[in-house]
Design an enzyme around this catalytic site. Structure first.
Site, PDB file in Angstrom:
ATOM      1  N   ARG A  43     -10.448 -11.451   1.968  1.00  0.00           N
ATOM      2  CA  ARG A  43     -11.211 -12.525   1.156  1.00  0.00           C
ATOM      3  C   ARG A  43     -10.499 -13.813   1.237  1.00  0.00           C
ATOM      4  O   ARG A  43     -11.132 -14.850   1.370  1.00  0.00           O
ATOM      5  CB  ARG A  43     -11.441 -12.374  -0.337  1.00  0.00           C
ATOM      6  CG  ARG A  43     -10.569 -12.210  -1.014  1.00  0.00           C
ATOM      7  CD  ARG A  43     -10.867 -11.230  -2.386  1.00  0.00           C
ATOM      8  NE  ARG A  43     -11.068  -9.799  -2.237  1.00  0.00           N
ATOM      9  CZ  ARG A  43     -11.477  -8.916  -3.248  1.00  0.00           C
ATOM     10  NH1 ARG A  43     -11.792  -9.221  -4.052  1.00  0.00           N
ATOM     11  NH2 ARG A  43     -11.837  -7.611  -2.424  1.00  0.00           N
ATOM     12  N   LYS A  90       0.901  -1.210   0.055  1.00  0.00           N
ATOM     13  CA  LYS A  90      -0.019   0.001   0.181  1.00  0.00           C
ATOM     14  C   LYS A  90       0.804   1.140  -0.110  1.00  0.00           C
ATOM     15  O   LYS A  90       1.986   1.255   0.156  1.00  0.00           O
ATOM     16  CB  LYS A  90      -0.926  -0.188   1.291  1.00  0.00           C
ATOM     17  CG  LYS A  90      -1.939  -1.044   1.301  1.00  0.00           C
ATOM     18  CD  LYS A  90      -2.743  -0.967   2.618  1.00  0.00           C
ATOM     19  CE  LYS A  90      -3.848  -2.101   2.839  1.00  0.00           C
ATOM     20  NZ  LYS A  90      -4.873  -1.733   1.842  1.00  0.00           N
TER      21      LYS A  90
END
Length: 503
Positions: free
Chosen positions: A353, A279
């Protein structure tokens, strides 16, 4: 903080402060009008001078009002009387507590609970007053070497009810409000802890402590246990971290033996740097909040146990860190999940996920009535809904309606998005059963589409709380959402008419 309900006229209340409402255009509420008459028109005279117009957010603290035994009177602006909604009531309550927390008043008596809120009864108003007051007084300063202990001078809040027959419901509302507020506080505390302290191991230790406190069955699966179960997706995320992963399971048995439980699955990513798909540095500190889904599960289970709800609940929290390392997932890697399905990892920052899919498969063993997963899953949800509503996607419309109703009642709101088959195509992979991302378009929906492939054997809903789990900027910190929604959902399910309750 102590909360009590009391029935009585304001002119006889001996209190550190009486709190009353004033509507726009300087219109006194019924209780403010009573005080005005007793004081010989003192309140009306002050308002007419223009010190307070009654607009939302305004407060005015008065001292030494004639013929009143209370030391102070706080006037709170409530906006237009016809527009005094759920939101305005909550805001007025929060403003009142915030205005008084640094005064010398250790006890206040609030008559805001007697204001008319369309469609809401005294039970709702009392419970909301407890939850909102506790939230307004919340401070996370346990890691500061110096804290201002005077900031929480308030010790007792008396909530006025119109009739003596309201005392019983009011006390029940306080009990529910306190349990929910404590669940929210737990979730906020865990979320606000930095990643070097709140590790997967620490999260597991907190679950064990809750289990001991309420007599819950607590199981913590270690790396070897997950390897044996074939949780290749979850374990692939943890490979880049020196912190061992945990799969945390809490079982609350409040219902009948053998009764199908509600299973809550919370993403417990205690720090997310994005892995190899790292990130940007700006605001990366906020990625300590990536475990707020798991924290909300702990908070909800704690509140349900405190309330002794007659329902069975299982809380499952897959927990890990997501960091770059020589052994971390690489874009293009293919992993095999517990279900046997293979996943091409195109973006290592779509790791939530991957840990959730194995937890969803694990949830099948409990033969659940419903499964709800809660996750700070996608930045796309923040773009779509901002900080006001959590995203909801589900494979069972009645379940989605129940969750939506619980959100409306608690003002912990959701917005349902479509889960159409057409979106599933975006997850196609040339090399595995599916990719873990589906491109820029409809990112929140394709994230849920991915999870739906592991929820085919039960009724399931997904809450994307990426925009609601924490605040950024000057008020940076965890919110504790969606603990109120989850607890209300569980309360409704525990009632005989819970599934049909229109809230």
């Amino acid at each position: 903080m102590e909360f009590i309900v009391k029935s009585g006229t304001p002119e006889k209340q001996r209190s550190g402060c009486i709190v009353v409402g004033v509507f726009e255009s300087r219109k006194l509420s019924a209780v403010a009008h009573q005080i005005d008459e007793v004081s010989g028109g003192a309140i009306g005279a002050i308002v007419r001078r223009g010190d307070l117009d009654g607009k939302p957010g305004q407060t005015l603290l008065l001292h030494n009002i004639p013929n009143l035994p209370s030391e102070r009177v706080l006037l709170v602006g409530c906006g237009k009387e016809k527009e005094f909604t759920d939101s305005r009531y909550r805001d007025a309550t929060a403003k009142a507590v915030t205005a008084l927390k640094d005064t010398g008043a250790t006890e206040i008596t609030s008559y805001l609970t007697e204001l008319d809120v369309k469609g809401r009864d005294i039970f709702w108003k009392v419970r909301q007053a407890v939850e909102v007051s506790e939230s307004a007084l919340y401070r996370f300063d346990k890691l500061k070497t110096k804290s201002n202990n005077n900031r929480r001078a308030l010790r007792r809040v008396v909530l006025a009810v119109p009739k003596r027959s309201d005392l019983g419901p009011g006390e029940q509302a306080i009990n529910e409000g306190r349990a929910i507020a404590e669940g929210v506080r737990l979730a906020r505390d865990l979320g606000n802890l930095p990643g070097n302290l709140c590790t997967p191991t620490y999260l597991a230790e907190q679950a064990v402590e809750i289990g001991k406190l309420y007599g819950l069955k607590t199981t913590v699966l270690e790396k070897a246990d997950m390897q044996q179960l074939g949780m290749g997706a979850l374990l692939s995320v943890s490979r880049g971290s020196r912190q061992p992963p945990k799969l945390i399971v809490l079982e609350y048995q409040g219902g009948k033996a053998g009764e199908a439980p509600v299973v809550l699955v919370g993403k417990g990513l205690t720090f997310d740097a994005g892995g190899i798909s790292i990130k940007p540095a700006a605001n990366m500190d906020e990625m300590k909040f990536d475990m707020c889904g798991g924290a909300s599960v702990l908070g909800a289970v704690k509140a349900a146990a405190e309330l002794k709800l007659p329902i069975n609940i299982v809380g499952i929290i897959p927990s890990s860190e997501n960091l770059p390392d020589g052994d971390a997932n690489k874009p293009g890697d293919i992993v095999t999940s517990m279900s046997g399905q293979t996943v091409e990892v195109l973006n290592t920052d779509a790791e939530g996920r991957l840990i959730l899919c194995d937890a969803l498969t694990y949830a099948e063993r409990y033969k659940p009535a419903f499964v709800i997963d809660i996750a700070t899953l996608t930045g796309a949800c923040v773009i779509a809904l901002g900080a006001h509503a959590s995203g909801l996607l589900a494979n069972h419309d009645p379940l989605a309606r129940e969750i939506g109703n619980a959100g409306k009642y608690t003002y912990d709101r959701i917005w349902q998005m479509p889960l159409w088959d057409e979106y599933q195509k975006q997850l196609d992979s040339n090399f595995a059963d599916m990719a873990n991302v589906g491109g820029r378009e409809a990112g929140t929906i394709t994230g849920a589409c991915f999870l739906s492939r592991y929820a085919k054997n039960f009724k399931w809903a997904h809450l994307d709380i990426a925009g609601t789990a924490w605040k950024t900027g000057k008020e940076k910190g965890a919110t504790g959402r969606p603990v109120p929604l989850l607890v209300q959902f569980l309360i409704n399910r525990a009632r005989k008419d819970g599934a049909d309750m229109d809230t």
